[in-house]
Write an enzyme that holds these catalytic residues in place. Structure first.
Site, PDB file in Angstrom:
ATOM      1  CB  SER A  13      -0.974  -0.004   1.180  1.00 20.42           C
ATOM      2  OG  SER A  13      -0.303   0.158   2.403  1.00 20.42           O
ATOM      3  NE  ARG A  65      19.926 -12.799   8.232  1.00 17.56           N
ATOM      4  CZ  ARG A  65      18.616 -12.621   8.186  1.00 17.56           C
ATOM      5  NH1 ARG A  65      18.083 -11.843   7.272  1.00 17.56           N
ATOM      6  NH2 ARG A  65      17.808 -13.212   9.035  1.00 17.56           N
ATOM      7  CG  MET A  90       7.987  -7.775   6.072  1.00 16.35           C
ATOM      8  SD  MET A  90       8.053  -6.228   7.039  1.00 16.35           S
ATOM      9  CE  MET A  90       7.649  -6.876   8.658  1.00 16.35           C
ATOM     10  CG  LEU A  93      18.270  -5.233   4.321  1.00 19.72           C
ATOM     11  CD1 LEU A  93      17.961  -3.787   4.004  1.00 19.72           C
ATOM     12  CD2 LEU A  93      18.214  -6.091   3.062  1.00 19.72           C
ATOM     13  CG  ASN A 107      12.519   0.567   6.831  1.00 12.84           C
ATOM     14  OD1 ASN A 107      11.758  -0.027   6.065  1.00 12.84           O
ATOM     15  ND2 ASN A 107      12.572   0.302   8.133  1.00 12.84           N
ATOM     16  CG  HIS A 109       9.850   0.507  12.315  1.00 14.85           C
ATOM     17  ND1 HIS A 109      10.071  -0.844  12.077  1.00 14.85           N
ATOM     18  CD2 HIS A 109       9.524   0.611  13.620  1.00 14.85           C
ATOM     19  CE1 HIS A 109       9.891  -1.510  13.211  1.00 14.85           C
ATOM     20  NE2 HIS A 109       9.566  -0.655  14.164  1.00 14.85           N
ATOM     21  CB  SER A 136       9.868   6.361  12.387  1.00 14.50           C
ATOM     22  OG  SER A 136       9.351   6.431  13.701  1.00 14.50           O
ATOM     23  CB  THR A 141      22.441   3.016   9.871  1.00 12.97           C
ATOM     24  OG1 THR A 141      21.620   2.750  11.005  1.00 12.97           O
ATOM     25  CG2 THR A 141      22.311   4.473   9.443  1.00 12.97           C
ATOM     26  CD  GLU A 143      21.104   1.107  16.505  1.00 16.66           C
ATOM     27  OE1 GLU A 143      20.278   1.079  17.416  1.00 16.66           O
ATOM     28  OE2 GLU A 143      21.816   2.103  16.237  1.00 16.66           O
ATOM     29  CG  LEU A 144      16.424  -4.473  12.856  1.00 15.89           C
ATOM     30  CD1 LEU A 144      16.223  -4.657  11.367  1.00 15.89           C
ATOM     31  CD2 LEU A 144      16.093  -5.739  13.612  1.00 15.89           C
ATOM     32  CG  ASP A 145      13.535  -1.543  12.650  1.00 15.84           C
ATOM     33  OD1 ASP A 145      13.487  -1.370  11.419  1.00 15.84           O
ATOM     34  OD2 ASP A 145      13.021  -2.519  13.225  1.00 15.84           O
TER      35      ASP A 145
HETATM   36  C1  GAR Z   1       3.976  -0.953   6.805  1.00 15.69           C
HETATM   37  O1  GAR Z   1       3.153  -0.750   7.928  1.00 15.69           O
HETATM   38  C2  GAR Z   1       5.425  -0.733   7.170  1.00 15.69           C
HETATM   39  O2  GAR Z   1       5.593   0.259   8.143  1.00 15.69           O
HETATM   40  C3  GAR Z   1       5.807  -2.067   7.713  1.00 15.69           C
HETATM   41  O3  GAR Z   1       5.187  -2.991   6.866  1.00 15.69           O
HETATM   42  C4  GAR Z   1       3.963  -2.425   6.384  1.00 15.69           C
HETATM   43  C5  GAR Z   1       3.919  -2.589   4.890  1.00 15.69           C
HETATM   44  O4  GAR Z   1       2.677  -2.215   4.401  1.00 15.69           O
HETATM   45  N1  GAR Z   1       7.228  -2.259   7.724  1.00 15.69           N
HETATM   46  C6  GAR Z   1       7.872  -2.911   8.678  1.00 15.69           C
HETATM   47  O5  GAR Z   1       7.334  -3.439   9.613  1.00 15.69           O
HETATM   48  C7  GAR Z   1       9.380  -2.948   8.488  1.00 15.69           C
HETATM   49  N2  GAR Z   1      10.009  -3.412   9.678  1.00 15.69           N
HETATM   50  P1  GAR Z   1       2.410  -2.110   2.854  1.00 15.69           P
HETATM   51  O6  GAR Z   1       2.943  -3.395   2.221  1.00 15.69           O
HETATM   52  O7  GAR Z   1       0.913  -2.019   2.740  1.00 15.69           O
HETATM   53  O8  GAR Z   1       3.100  -0.888   2.355  1.00 15.69           O
END
Ligand code: GAR
Length: 210
Positions: A13, A65, A90, A93, A107, A109, A136, A141, A143-145
């Site tokens: 979306s 990975r 998801m 990296l 990204n 989050h 956010s 970077t 560091e994850l999130d």
């Molecule tokens: C979103 O809410 C995004 O913030 C989250 O996945 C969803 C994707 O929605 N991302 C994470 O959780 C990354 N750690 P979408 O496929 O409808 O754009």
């Protein structure tokens, strides 16, 4: 025009909003390809409907990975992107991958970072009794999130709210702030240097809650 590659794993979306704004000439860049690690991701269909190139690279086909990320990097670089946008991708990296796109990978989050890094952010916010939650956009970077936050949007959590309603409320805000930040980048207004983020040449204050 800024060349954008979007990485997804699911519904897409956020991708849709970027595609729509690009088509309307409001993004300042072109989505040149959408790459998914899941063949069944609906976002691939969204890309096809917008006439954008798609590619699928399943992590299940790779032993580790490092080999997956190396192949993914080569695939992405084939599209010569100026910006890589993670939109519900998801996957964790590897440091080499993140370093390769340093300062040109964003990204989104679904939490007010640094709160609730990782998964199940809405449920964790509800269970903690938070009255405020959000999303956010940050540079990626190692560091994850944990990369520097560019922009956040806040939403309330009301008594009795469940995960679905909070997710929906947050998603509306994601669709507002992600294209805005992407546009800033495309217009050359947003830069990350040595872990600091500058907008129009001004240092953005580190955002986030204690
Ligand atoms: C979103 O809410 C995004 O913030 C989250 O996945 C969803 C994707 O929605 N991302 C994470 O959780 C990354 N750690 P979408 O496929 O409808 O754009």
């Amino acid at each position: 025009m800024t060349r954008i590659v979007v990485l997804i794993s699911g519904d897409g979306s956020n991708l849709q909003v970027l595609l729509d704004q690009a088509a309307a000439g409001q993004l300042g860049g072109d989505v040149v390809a959408v790459v998914s690690n899941k063949a069944e991701a609906y976002g691939l269909e969204r890309a096809r409907m917008a006439g954008v190139a798609t590619a699928v690279l399943s992590n299940k086909d790779y032993a580790d990975r490092d080999s997956f990320d190396a192949t993914l990097m080569a695939l992405i670089d084939g599209y010569q992107p100026d910006l890589v946008v993670l939109a519900g991708f998801m996957r964790i990296l590897t440091p080499g991958f993140v370093r390769h796109y340093a300062g040109r990978m964003l990204n989104i989050h679904p939490s007010l970072l640094p709160r609730y890094q990782g998964l199940h952010t809405h449920q964790r916010a509800i269970e903690a009794g938070d009255e405020e939650h959000g999303c956010s956009v940050h540079f990626v970077t190692e560091e994850l999130d944990g990369g520097p936050v560019v922009l956040q949007a806040r939403v309330p959590i009301f008594a009795g709210d469940d995960e679905a309603i909070v997710a929906k409320r947050v998603r509306v805000q994601e669709h507002a702030i992600y294209p805005l930040v992407v546009r800033w980048f495309c217009e050359g207004r947003l830069v990350m240097q040595q872990g600091n983020v500058f907008l129009d040449g001004a240092l953005l204050p580190a955002q986030g809650h204690a």
